[in-house]
Design a protein around this motif. Structure first.
Motif, PDB file in Angstrom:
ATOM      1  N   PRO A 238       1.182   6.117  -2.912  1.00 43.79           N
ATOM      2  CA  PRO A 238       0.424   5.093  -3.480  1.00 43.79           C
ATOM      3  C   PRO A 238      -0.162   5.730  -4.943  1.00 43.79           C
ATOM      4  O   PRO A 238      -0.459   7.082  -4.577  1.00 43.79           O
ATOM      5  CB  PRO A 238      -0.483   4.735  -2.628  1.00 43.79           C
ATOM      6  N   GLU A 239      -0.830   5.072  -5.802  1.00 46.97           N
ATOM      7  CA  GLU A 239      -1.023   5.807  -7.150  1.00 46.97           C
ATOM      8  C   GLU A 239      -2.524   6.999  -6.795  1.00 46.97           C
ATOM      9  O   GLU A 239      -2.300   7.862  -7.464  1.00 46.97           O
ATOM     10  CB  GLU A 239      -1.686   4.703  -8.051  1.00 46.97           C
ATOM     11  N   ASP A 240      -3.466   6.282  -5.841  1.00 45.11           N
ATOM     12  CA  ASP A 240      -4.481   7.293  -5.771  1.00 45.11           C
ATOM     13  C   ASP A 240      -4.130   8.530  -4.925  1.00 45.11           C
ATOM     14  O   ASP A 240      -4.688   9.523  -5.154  1.00 45.11           O
ATOM     15  CB  ASP A 240      -5.601   6.521  -4.958  1.00 45.11           C
ATOM     16  N   VAL A 241      -3.070   8.447  -4.200  1.00 45.66           N
ATOM     17  CA  VAL A 241      -2.685   9.545  -3.487  1.00 45.66           C
ATOM     18  C   VAL A 241      -1.762  10.408  -4.313  1.00 45.66           C
ATOM     19  O   VAL A 241      -1.856  11.761  -4.513  1.00 45.66           O
ATOM     20  CB  VAL A 241      -1.615   9.295  -2.366  1.00 45.66           C
ATOM     21  N   ARG A 242      -1.207  10.041  -5.211  1.00 45.98           N
ATOM     22  CA  ARG A 242      -0.248  10.706  -6.393  1.00 45.98           C
ATOM     23  C   ARG A 242      -1.221  11.677  -7.169  1.00 45.98           C
ATOM     24  O   ARG A 242      -1.105  12.802  -7.503  1.00 45.98           O
ATOM     25  CB  ARG A 242       0.647   9.763  -7.159  1.00 45.98           C
ATOM     26  N   TRP A 313       5.566   5.013   3.204  1.00 41.08           N
ATOM     27  CA  TRP A 313       4.134   4.981   3.149  1.00 41.08           C
ATOM     28  C   TRP A 313       3.743   3.821   4.023  1.00 41.08           C
ATOM     29  O   TRP A 313       4.258   2.791   4.012  1.00 41.08           O
ATOM     30  CB  TRP A 313       3.618   4.942   1.839  1.00 41.08           C
ATOM     31  N   SER A 314       2.874   3.919   5.058  1.00 41.17           N
ATOM     32  CA  SER A 314       2.168   2.911   5.922  1.00 41.17           C
ATOM     33  C   SER A 314       1.084   2.846   5.567  1.00 41.17           C
ATOM     34  O   SER A 314      -0.006   3.626   5.521  1.00 41.17           O
ATOM     35  CB  SER A 314       2.278   3.465   7.370  1.00 41.17           C
ATOM     36  N   THR A 315       0.614   1.621   5.104  1.00 38.44           N
ATOM     37  CA  THR A 315      -0.543   1.004   4.792  1.00 38.44           C
ATOM     38  C   THR A 315      -1.583   1.078   5.769  1.00 38.44           C
ATOM     39  O   THR A 315      -2.820   1.264   5.729  1.00 38.44           O
ATOM     40  CB  THR A 315      -0.636  -0.345   3.886  1.00 38.44           C
ATOM     41  N   ARG A 316      -1.036   0.518   6.905  1.00 43.34           N
ATOM     42  CA  ARG A 316      -1.811   0.443   8.049  1.00 43.34           C
ATOM     43  C   ARG A 316      -2.304   1.790   8.856  1.00 43.34           C
ATOM     44  O   ARG A 316      -3.290   2.027   9.150  1.00 43.34           O
ATOM     45  CB  ARG A 316      -1.203  -0.266   9.193  1.00 43.34           C
ATOM     46  N   ALA A 317      -1.361   2.717   8.872  1.00 42.27           N
ATOM     47  CA  ALA A 317      -1.776   4.057   9.044  1.00 42.27           C
ATOM     48  C   ALA A 317      -2.272   4.731   8.029  1.00 42.27           C
ATOM     49  O   ALA A 317      -3.116   5.603   8.334  1.00 42.27           O
ATOM     50  CB  ALA A 317      -0.310   4.814   9.653  1.00 42.27           C
ATOM     51  N   GLY A 318      -2.311   4.368   6.719  1.00 44.21           N
ATOM     52  CA  GLY A 318      -2.748   5.284   5.935  1.00 44.21           C
ATOM     53  C   GLY A 318      -2.095   6.594   5.546  1.00 44.21           C
ATOM     54  O   GLY A 318      -2.869   7.615   5.024  1.00 44.21           O
ATOM     55  N   ARG A 319      -0.940   6.840   5.932  1.00 42.85           N
ATOM     56  CA  ARG A 319      -0.143   7.812   5.815  1.00 42.85           C
ATOM     57  C   ARG A 319       1.375   7.622   5.667  1.00 42.85           C
ATOM     58  O   ARG A 319       1.664   6.540   5.949  1.00 42.85           O
ATOM     59  CB  ARG A 319      -0.287   8.890   7.189  1.00 42.85           C
ATOM     60  N   LEU A 320       1.948   8.750   5.478  1.00 45.05           N
ATOM     61  CA  LEU A 320       3.333   8.747   5.294  1.00 45.05           C
ATOM     62  C   LEU A 320       3.882   8.921   6.693  1.00 45.05           C
ATOM     63  O   LEU A 320       3.455   9.556   7.480  1.00 45.05           O
ATOM     64  CB  LEU A 320       3.899  10.036   4.645  1.00 45.05           C
ATOM     65  N   LEU A 321       4.861   7.959   6.928  1.00 47.81           N
ATOM     66  CA  LEU A 321       5.799   8.103   8.058  1.00 47.81           C
ATOM     67  C   LEU A 321       7.205   8.705   7.993  1.00 47.81           C
ATOM     68  O   LEU A 321       7.705   8.396   7.104  1.00 47.81           O
ATOM     69  CB  LEU A 321       5.814   6.490   8.785  1.00 47.81           C
ATOM     70  N   VAL A 322       7.629   9.394   8.938  1.00 50.84           N
ATOM     71  CA  VAL A 322       8.794  10.297   8.636  1.00 50.84           C
ATOM     72  C   VAL A 322       9.675   9.924  10.138  1.00 50.84           C
ATOM     73  O   VAL A 322       9.164  10.089  11.254  1.00 50.84           O
ATOM     74  CB  VAL A 322       8.449  11.836   8.642  1.00 50.84           C
ATOM     75  N   PHE A 331       6.916  10.795  12.836  1.00 55.28           N
ATOM     76  CA  PHE A 331       5.742  11.729  12.631  1.00 55.28           C
ATOM     77  C   PHE A 331       5.080  10.857  11.512  1.00 55.28           C
ATOM     78  O   PHE A 331       5.486  10.114  11.043  1.00 55.28           O
ATOM     79  CB  PHE A 331       6.363  13.016  12.098  1.00 55.28           C
ATOM     80  N   SER A 332       3.877  11.397  11.570  1.00 55.55           N
ATOM     81  CA  SER A 332       3.106  10.853  10.275  1.00 55.55           C
ATOM     82  C   SER A 332       2.600  12.239   9.603  1.00 55.55           C
ATOM     83  O   SER A 332       2.528  13.356  10.137  1.00 55.55           O
ATOM     84  CB  SER A 332       2.030  10.211  10.671  1.00 55.55           C
ATOM     85  N   PHE A 333       2.570  12.111   8.239  1.00 58.56           N
ATOM     86  CA  PHE A 333       2.095  13.015   7.310  1.00 58.56           C
ATOM     87  C   PHE A 333       1.180  12.770   6.425  1.00 58.56           C
ATOM     88  O   PHE A 333       1.360  11.470   5.909  1.00 58.56           O
ATOM     89  CB  PHE A 333       3.268  13.679   6.810  1.00 58.56           C
ATOM     90  N   ASP A 334      -0.055  13.159   6.315  1.00 55.23           N
ATOM     91  CA  ASP A 334      -1.213  12.971   5.368  1.00 55.23           C
ATOM     92  C   ASP A 334      -1.085  14.032   4.135  1.00 55.23           C
ATOM     93  O   ASP A 334      -1.364  15.094   4.362  1.00 55.23           O
ATOM     94  CB  ASP A 334      -2.408  12.774   5.946  1.00 55.23           C
ATOM     95  N   PRO A 335      -0.392  13.538   3.122  1.00 52.76           N
ATOM     96  CA  PRO A 335      -0.345  14.585   2.013  1.00 52.76           C
ATOM     97  C   PRO A 335      -1.553  15.076   1.488  1.00 52.76           C
ATOM     98  O   PRO A 335      -1.803  16.062   0.994  1.00 52.76           O
ATOM     99  CB  PRO A 335       0.422  13.653   0.851  1.00 52.76           C
ATOM    100  N   ARG A 336      -2.704  14.427   1.752  1.00 51.71           N
ATOM    101  CA  ARG A 336      -4.068  15.005   1.107  1.00 51.71           C
ATOM    102  C   ARG A 336      -4.543  15.845   2.034  1.00 51.71           C
ATOM    103  O   ARG A 336      -5.195  17.059   1.481  1.00 51.71           O
ATOM    104  CB  ARG A 336      -4.962  13.685   1.000  1.00 51.71           C
ATOM    105  N   GLY A 373       2.223  -5.110   7.532  1.00 51.57           N
ATOM    106  CA  GLY A 373       1.977  -3.657   7.752  1.00 51.57           C
ATOM    107  C   GLY A 373       3.004  -3.029   8.983  1.00 51.57           C
ATOM    108  O   GLY A 373       2.869  -2.038   9.352  1.00 51.57           O
ATOM    109  N   ASN A 374       3.642  -4.088   9.510  1.00 48.82           N
ATOM    110  CA  ASN A 374       4.572  -3.379  10.467  1.00 48.82           C
ATOM    111  C   ASN A 374       5.549  -2.620   9.957  1.00 48.82           C
ATOM    112  O   ASN A 374       6.049  -2.884   8.723  1.00 48.82           O
ATOM    113  CB  ASN A 374       5.311  -4.635  11.092  1.00 48.82           C
ATOM    114  N   VAL A 375       6.261  -1.532  10.607  1.00 48.44           N
ATOM    115  CA  VAL A 375       7.190  -0.616  10.154  1.00 48.44           C
ATOM    116  C   VAL A 375       8.337  -0.985  10.775  1.00 48.44           C
ATOM    117  O   VAL A 375       8.580  -0.689  12.164  1.00 48.44           O
ATOM    118  CB  VAL A 375       6.903   0.690  10.098  1.00 48.44           C
TER     119      VAL A 375
END
Length: 631
Positions: A238-242, A313-322, A331-336, A373-375
């Protein structure tokens, strides 16, 4: 451990040989060499790990060691000789390969799992039978022992082996894996076989930019010097995360066991997660840590990953899913913050729904988020379409839409409960909320409608489609399909009326093991390699986990417990099924009977078996399996 009994290796029989310049091989032609028979299938992530593990061994002992890949297919498509030849090219297999579609040689060597390694000495006798991955250090010591022994006896012959390379395919792309649409209408493609990323114009042909040197390896830097090794999934943050992290795209760099970040403005590449150590072998887990444990606050560059295959990117989790294909988890990964965590999956291989922490996956290879928001998940080894649902209270659950299990596949449309896929790798949402699936080994794009529970076929006749996405850049919705074995991307129209195909349901063609009703003993053999000892500092370092399909097939003995021997009781009324076993053993550098030195390297040996069985009054009452058996 070396036993006095000697077992002569069985002859190598199959349909054809690859990587030999058209010559057939037999054991007589290999006499005088140490031979490693690698029983593999090209669908199997653990088998691909072993290919990479063997490369330095093959290089180090190139004049005395010959690896022979015995390709024993799990899926119907893998028995296609052209598909096997493409897989040998794709995975850069640099040793002879025997095509064994009828599992003749597999049965002769009593292989029960992919991968299995059998070591044959220069005189043609079996000296080791190993299951799973992580055996390379033990193989080094074993090969050294065999070389010294047979050189002294005059039975070792040095010189070149029988490998003859195949001509390499040419073109802008080589076995592309995944595709990502970019805001300017172009497409970023993981050019997996060339170990780089390629930006294509909207025509899917014009090369606008290349990111990566095009040579296998791991190196951060600018677009010209950075290196990947078989990159796969791509996602745009997402733009704000970038803006917060300074990069735009995350890449699943599969064989490097890392996540990489790419700045689209400059093409610069950086590593954002992953130590480069494959997760199954990290010291933390070998010392008994839970497979779901990722230390809170850990530097993401120190965390071991295993073959990340796709990212979203998962909008519901607010994180990257791997999709962590190598450990059968998400896995989940929060780039921030850099925080990595296991979101779903126990690490057991199979198909099991329920709360995310209790679910089982099997080499998940494709991810896509829908409008709710389902993956959606392409779970390749179970040939299943699955979905991760996020409840408002924070609970996460796994459901299966299409698919039965590890050994069930086919090409059948209709009601989802009866429909079949074959090793699917990609997934995408369509405008009406339905789902498109890259049904890789069926050469098709399939369609699942959650509202009706029906499966249909949108397109077929494709060459191993590995990804699919919705393209609306031209106004009318189309599908962009990554046609991996044709080394290209194509646009496919979405038909007004999908096809209905029924070519049947199949199961993996392995002979069922005959078991006697009632009591059954499971005995897993493990011998630590020379220079290692079992890590018993915290108790018994071995573990056996057993379950069955159907779940009621075992009246006693299911579950997880220490030790590699277990007494089971088969339930009354069950005539056939599958035993699911996971064996683990932890060993560290050190001599038997001595202390493990401080900071010693530790190793986890693990293998999953799925053993189809049928009850027979004359059947076996004991199953002996080799995690690491050495004669």
């Amino acid at each position: 451990m070396r036993l006095t009994s000697r077992v002569r290796a069985s002859e190598l029989q199959g349909r054809a040989w690859l990587n030999t310049g058209g010559q057939d091989l037999d054991l007589a032609a290999l006499r005088g060499k140490v031979v490693i028979l690698d029983f593999w299938s090209f669908c199997c992530i653990n088998c691909l790990h072993v290919l990479d593990e063997l490369r330095p061994l093959e290089e180090r002992f190139s004049d005395v060691l010959v690896t022979v890949g015995v390709h024993s297919p799990k899926f119907e498509h893998e028995a296609d000789p052209e598909a096997l030849a493409a897989a040998v090219d794709r995975h850069e297999v640099h040793h002879p390969v025997l095509d064994d579609p009828e599992l003749t040689t597999w049965d002769a060597y009593t292989a029960r799992a992919w991968p299995t390694l059998v070591v044959v000495d220069p005189e043609g006798y079996i000296v080791a039978h190993l299951s799973g991955e992580g055996h390379v250090q033990g193989l080094v010591s074993l090969v050294e022992e065999l070389v010294a022994e047979h050189e002294a006896r005059g039975t070792l012959h040095r010189g070149d082996g029988p490998y003859v390379p195949r001509p390499a395919p040419e073109g802008d792309l080589r076995f592309p894996g995944k595709v990502l649409p970019l805001p300017d209408g172009s497409f970023l493609v993981s050019d997996t076989g060339h170990h780089r990323l390629v930006q294509l114009g909207n025509d899917l042909e014009t090369v606008q930019r290349v990111i990566g040197a095009g040579q296998k390896g791991h190196e951060d830097g600018d677009a010209a010097t950075a290196r990947f090794t078989e990159p796969q999934g791509l996602t745009l943050l997402p733009e704000d995360v970038r803006a917060a992290v300074g990069y735009d795209v995350v890449v699943a760099d599969s064989v490097n066991h890392r996540l990489r970040g790419v700045d689209l403005a400059t093409g610069a590449v950086r590593t954002v997660a992953g130590s480069g150590v494959q997760r199954l072998l990290d010291e933390e887990r070998a010392r008994g840590a839970e497979p779901n444990a990722v230390p809170v606050g850990a530097d993401p560059l120190t965390v071991a990953l295993s073959s990340p295959w796709d990212v979203v990117w998962s909008t519901r989790a607010g994180r990257l899913l791997v999709a962590m294909a190598g450990t059968h988890q998400l896995f989940s990964f929060d780039p921030r913050s850099g925080q990595l965590a296991v979101l779903a999956g126990t690490g057991d291989e199979g198909l099991k729904d329920g709360p995310a922490a209790e679910a089982w996956f099997a080499q998940s290879s494709g991810l896509a988020e829908d409008h709710l928001g389902n993956v959606w998940i392409a779970d390749s080894e179970t040939s299943a379409l699955r979905v991760l649902r996020f409840d408002d209270d924070g609970a996460v659950a796994v459901e299966t839409a299409v698919g039965e299990g590890l050994f069930d596949f086919g090409f059948r449309d209709g009601d989802a409960g009866q429909a079949r896929l074959q090793h699917c790798l990609g997934v995408a949402q369509l405008p009406d909320g339905s789902v498109a699936v890259a049904d890789t080994y069926n050469g098709a794009v399939r369609h699942y409608d959650p509202r009706t529970g029906q499966v249909a076929t949108l397109a077929r006749g494709l060459a191993e489609p590995s990804d699919v996405l919705l393209d609306v850049s031209g106004g009318e919705p189309l599908l962009v399909v990554v046609e991996a074995n044709a080394h290209r991307l194509v646009r496919v129209p979405i038909p007004a009326a999908a096809q209905r195909v029924d070519e049947g349901a199949s199961q993996t063609q392995r002979a069922r093991t005959k078991l006697a009703p009632g009591a059954l003993t499971i005995d897993v053999r493990f011998a630590a390699p020379t220079g290692q000892k079992l890590d018993d500092r915290w108790g018994d370092p071995t573990q056996l986990k057993i379950s069955s399909s159907p779940e009621g097939a075992l009246a006693a003995g299911a579950g997880t417990a220490q030790g590699l021997r277990r007494e089971l009781v088969l339930a009354d009324g069950v005539t056939e099924g599958v035993l699911h076993l996971t064996a683990r053993a932890a060993a560290c550098d050190g001599e038997p009977g001595g202390e493990i030195p401080d900071h010693a390297a530790c190793h986890l040996y693990q293998q999953d078996w799925g053993i189809p069985f049928v009850l027979d009054t004359e059947g076996e009452t004991e199953l002996v399996l080799d995690l690491r058996g050495v004669n």
